[in-house]
Design an enzyme around this catalytic site. Structure first.
Site, PDB file in Angstrom:
ATOM      1  CE  LYS A  16      -1.969  -1.145   3.903  1.00  0.00           C
ATOM      2  NZ  LYS A  16      -1.379  -2.446   4.210  1.00  0.00           N
ATOM      3  NE  ARG A  91      -3.759  -1.264   9.472  1.00  0.00           N
ATOM      4  CZ  ARG A  91      -2.742  -0.743   8.782  1.00  0.00           C
ATOM      5  NH1 ARG A  91      -2.781   0.490   8.367  1.00  0.00           N
ATOM      6  NH2 ARG A  91      -1.684  -1.483   8.488  1.00  0.00           N
ATOM      7  NE  ARG A 130       8.262  -2.903   6.099  1.00  0.00           N
ATOM      8  CZ  ARG A 130       6.966  -2.590   6.073  1.00  0.00           C
ATOM      9  NH1 ARG A 130       6.502  -1.784   5.138  1.00  0.00           N
ATOM     10  NH2 ARG A 130       6.135  -3.081   6.965  1.00  0.00           N
ATOM     11  NE  ARG A 136       7.120  -0.746   9.733  1.00  0.00           N
ATOM     12  CZ  ARG A 136       6.039  -0.664   8.974  1.00  0.00           C
ATOM     13  NH1 ARG A 136       6.049   0.104   7.897  1.00  0.00           N
ATOM     14  NH2 ARG A 136       4.954  -1.339   9.270  1.00  0.00           N
ATOM     15  NE  ARG A 147       2.492  -5.272  10.753  1.00  0.00           N
ATOM     16  CZ  ARG A 147       3.632  -5.195  10.058  1.00  0.00           C
ATOM     17  NH1 ARG A 147       4.736  -5.764  10.523  1.00  0.00           N
ATOM     18  NH2 ARG A 147       3.675  -4.570   8.921  1.00  0.00           N
TER      19      ARG A 147
HETATM   20  P1  B4P Z   1       4.730  -1.482   2.006  1.00  0.00           P
HETATM   21  O1  B4P Z   1       4.323  -0.698   0.804  1.00  0.00           O
HETATM   22  O2  B4P Z   1       5.517  -0.751   3.044  1.00  0.00           O
HETATM   23  O3  B4P Z   1       3.495  -2.164   2.727  1.00  0.00           O
HETATM   24  P2  B4P Z   1       2.243  -1.623   3.489  1.00  0.00           P
HETATM   25  O4  B4P Z   1       1.119  -2.433   2.934  1.00  0.00           O
HETATM   26  O5  B4P Z   1       2.109  -0.120   3.364  1.00  0.00           O
HETATM   27  O6  B4P Z   1       2.617  -1.928   5.022  1.00  0.00           O
HETATM   28  P3  B4P Z   1       1.959  -2.032   6.464  1.00  0.00           P
HETATM   29  O7  B4P Z   1       0.503  -2.406   6.357  1.00  0.00           O
HETATM   30  O8  B4P Z   1       2.843  -2.968   7.175  1.00  0.00           O
HETATM   31  O9  B4P Z   1       2.158  -0.669   7.210  1.00  0.00           O
HETATM   32  P4  B4P Z   1       1.374   0.553   7.849  1.00  0.00           P
HETATM   33  O10 B4P Z   1       2.385   1.611   7.894  1.00  0.00           O
HETATM   34  O11 B4P Z   1       0.092   0.860   7.144  1.00  0.00           O
HETATM   35  O12 B4P Z   1       5.525  -2.732   1.459  1.00  0.00           O
HETATM   36  C1  B4P Z   1       6.131  -3.684   2.300  1.00  0.00           C
HETATM   37  C2  B4P Z   1       7.491  -4.122   1.762  1.00  0.00           C
HETATM   38  O13 B4P Z   1       7.345  -4.811   0.516  1.00  0.00           O
HETATM   39  C3  B4P Z   1       8.445  -2.972   1.478  1.00  0.00           C
HETATM   40  O14 B4P Z   1       9.725  -3.350   1.906  1.00  0.00           O
HETATM   41  C4  B4P Z   1       8.402  -2.801  -0.034  1.00  0.00           C
HETATM   42  O15 B4P Z   1       9.635  -2.327  -0.565  1.00  0.00           O
HETATM   43  C5  B4P Z   1       8.132  -4.217  -0.514  1.00  0.00           C
HETATM   44  N1  B4P Z   1       7.305  -4.265  -1.716  1.00  0.00           N
HETATM   45  C6  B4P Z   1       6.199  -3.517  -1.966  1.00  0.00           C
HETATM   46  N2  B4P Z   1       5.662  -3.855  -3.170  1.00  0.00           N
HETATM   47  C7  B4P Z   1       6.442  -4.874  -3.674  1.00  0.00           C
HETATM   48  C8  B4P Z   1       6.400  -5.660  -4.876  1.00  0.00           C
HETATM   49  N3  B4P Z   1       5.452  -5.489  -5.819  1.00  0.00           N
HETATM   50  N4  B4P Z   1       7.349  -6.608  -5.048  1.00  0.00           N
HETATM   51  C9  B4P Z   1       8.312  -6.799  -4.118  1.00  0.00           C
HETATM   52  N5  B4P Z   1       8.417  -6.076  -2.963  1.00  0.00           N
HETATM   53  C10 B4P Z   1       7.488  -5.129  -2.746  1.00  0.00           C
HETATM   54  O16 B4P Z   1       0.952   0.134   9.359  1.00  0.00           O
HETATM   55  C11 B4P Z   1       1.853  -0.107  10.410  1.00  0.00           C
HETATM   56  C12 B4P Z   1       1.128  -0.174  11.789  1.00  0.00           C
HETATM   57  O17 B4P Z   1       0.570   1.140  12.137  1.00  0.00           O
HETATM   58  C13 B4P Z   1      -0.084  -1.089  11.925  1.00  0.00           C
HETATM   59  O18 B4P Z   1       0.292  -2.439  12.191  1.00  0.00           O
HETATM   60  C14 B4P Z   1      -0.856  -0.437  13.113  1.00  0.00           C
HETATM   61  O19 B4P Z   1      -0.313  -0.775  14.346  1.00  0.00           O
HETATM   62  C15 B4P Z   1      -0.649   1.036  12.895  1.00  0.00           C
HETATM   63  N6  B4P Z   1      -1.756   1.652  12.098  1.00  0.00           N
HETATM   64  C16 B4P Z   1      -1.604   2.256  10.869  1.00  0.00           C
HETATM   65  N7  B4P Z   1      -2.790   2.707  10.429  1.00  0.00           N
HETATM   66  C17 B4P Z   1      -3.712   2.362  11.382  1.00  0.00           C
HETATM   67  C18 B4P Z   1      -5.134   2.519  11.477  1.00  0.00           C
HETATM   68  N8  B4P Z   1      -5.846   3.107  10.498  1.00  0.00           N
HETATM   69  N9  B4P Z   1      -5.762   2.041  12.590  1.00  0.00           N
HETATM   70  C19 B4P Z   1      -5.073   1.462  13.580  1.00  0.00           C
HETATM   71  N10 B4P Z   1      -3.732   1.268  13.534  1.00  0.00           N
HETATM   72  C20 B4P Z   1      -3.054   1.711  12.456  1.00  0.00           C
END
Ligand code: B4P
Length: 191
Positions: A16, A91, A130, A136, A147
């Site tokens: 995302k 979420r 990552r 992280r 998660r």
């Molecule tokens: P990301 O792009 O970082 O993944 P994400 O889905 O955004 O991550 P996540 O859900 O963990 O994080 P968030 O900050 O929202 O990609 C992951 C990895 O894969 C990276 O290393 C990237 O380089 C690699 N990658 C991406 N695409 C690829 C592809 N096509 N091929 C190969 N590699 C690829 O949330 C973190 C925490 O914050 C939650 O657990 C929660 O505690 C809190 N939080 C955030 N929002 C919240 C909400 N609305 N309510 C409650 N808690 C919340």
């Protein structure tokens, strides 16, 4: 492709954040990530950060009250008026309902929910990679699996919430980053 209100849905590590940055650049609209805002609050040791840190490190969701508050503040900024990409918010069903009320109050709405589909073992590997690069605190295997569990219980039902309004477009997320990005643009054009 016109700018509008977009929600990105997907499991932890679905990409995302990665895709939101690219799409925001293409559309010229802000990328609003509650995860990034919470990590900034933790780094700044603000009152929100102090409350959120342990919850995030355990792979749990920060309270709806806190997250809705920070999202509301950001969505009311002038630059969101012409469109925005929400990454990691909503979420929970409570967050989705609060978001609809909040958007209605400021004359905005959700026009499309892009749902990134992935396979669990593939994204566990991604997130462990990552962990090596970014260090992280929530990217260790036990927390990653927690998660995923929380995602299935709390967040996946949002697909039904947006599908009821015919807003969901699925995008396969296991291809390369540029391929997924192209698929997102195509999905938006077809929406
Ligand atoms: P990301 O792009 O970082 O993944 P994400 O889905 O955004 O991550 P996540 O859900 O963990 O994080 P968030 O900050 O929202 O990609 C992951 C990895 O894969 C990276 O290393 C990237 O380089 C690699 N990658 C991406 N695409 C690829 C592809 N096509 N091929 C190969 N590699 C690829 O949330 C973190 C925490 O914050 C939650 O657990 C929660 O505690 C809190 N939080 C955030 N929002 C919240 C909400 N609305 N309510 C409650 N808690 C919340």
């Amino acid at each position: 492709m016109s700018s509008r209100g977009i929600v990105l849905l997907g499991a932890p590590g679905a990409g995302k954040g990665t895709q939101a940055v690219l799409l925001a650049k293409k559309l010229g609209v802000p990328h609003i990530s509650t995860g990034d805002m919470l990590r900034a609050a933790v780094a700044a040791q603000s009152p929100v950060g102090l409350k959120a840190k342990a919850v995030m490190d355990a792979g749990q969701l920060v309270s709806d009250e806190i997250v809705i508050g920070i999202a509301e503040e950001r969505l009311k900024a002038d630059d969101a008026a012409d469109g925005f990409i929400l990454d990691g918010f909503p979420r929970t069903l409570g967050q989705a309902e609060a978001l609809d009320r909040l958007l209605e109050g400021i004359g905005l709405r959700i026009d499309c929910c892009l749902a990134i589909t992935v396979d669990t073992e593939g994204i566990v590997k991604r997130l462990l990679k990552r962990a090596e690069i970014e260090g992280r605190a929530d990217d260790n295997e036990a927390t990653i699996r927690e998660r995923m569990r929380v995602y299935a219980v709390e967040t996946e039902p949002l697909l039904g919430y947006y599908a009821a309004r015919s807003l969901v477009r699925e995008v396969p997320g296991m291809d390369s980053v540029p391929e997924v990005s192209d698929a997102m643009v195509a999905a938006l054009e077809a929406a």
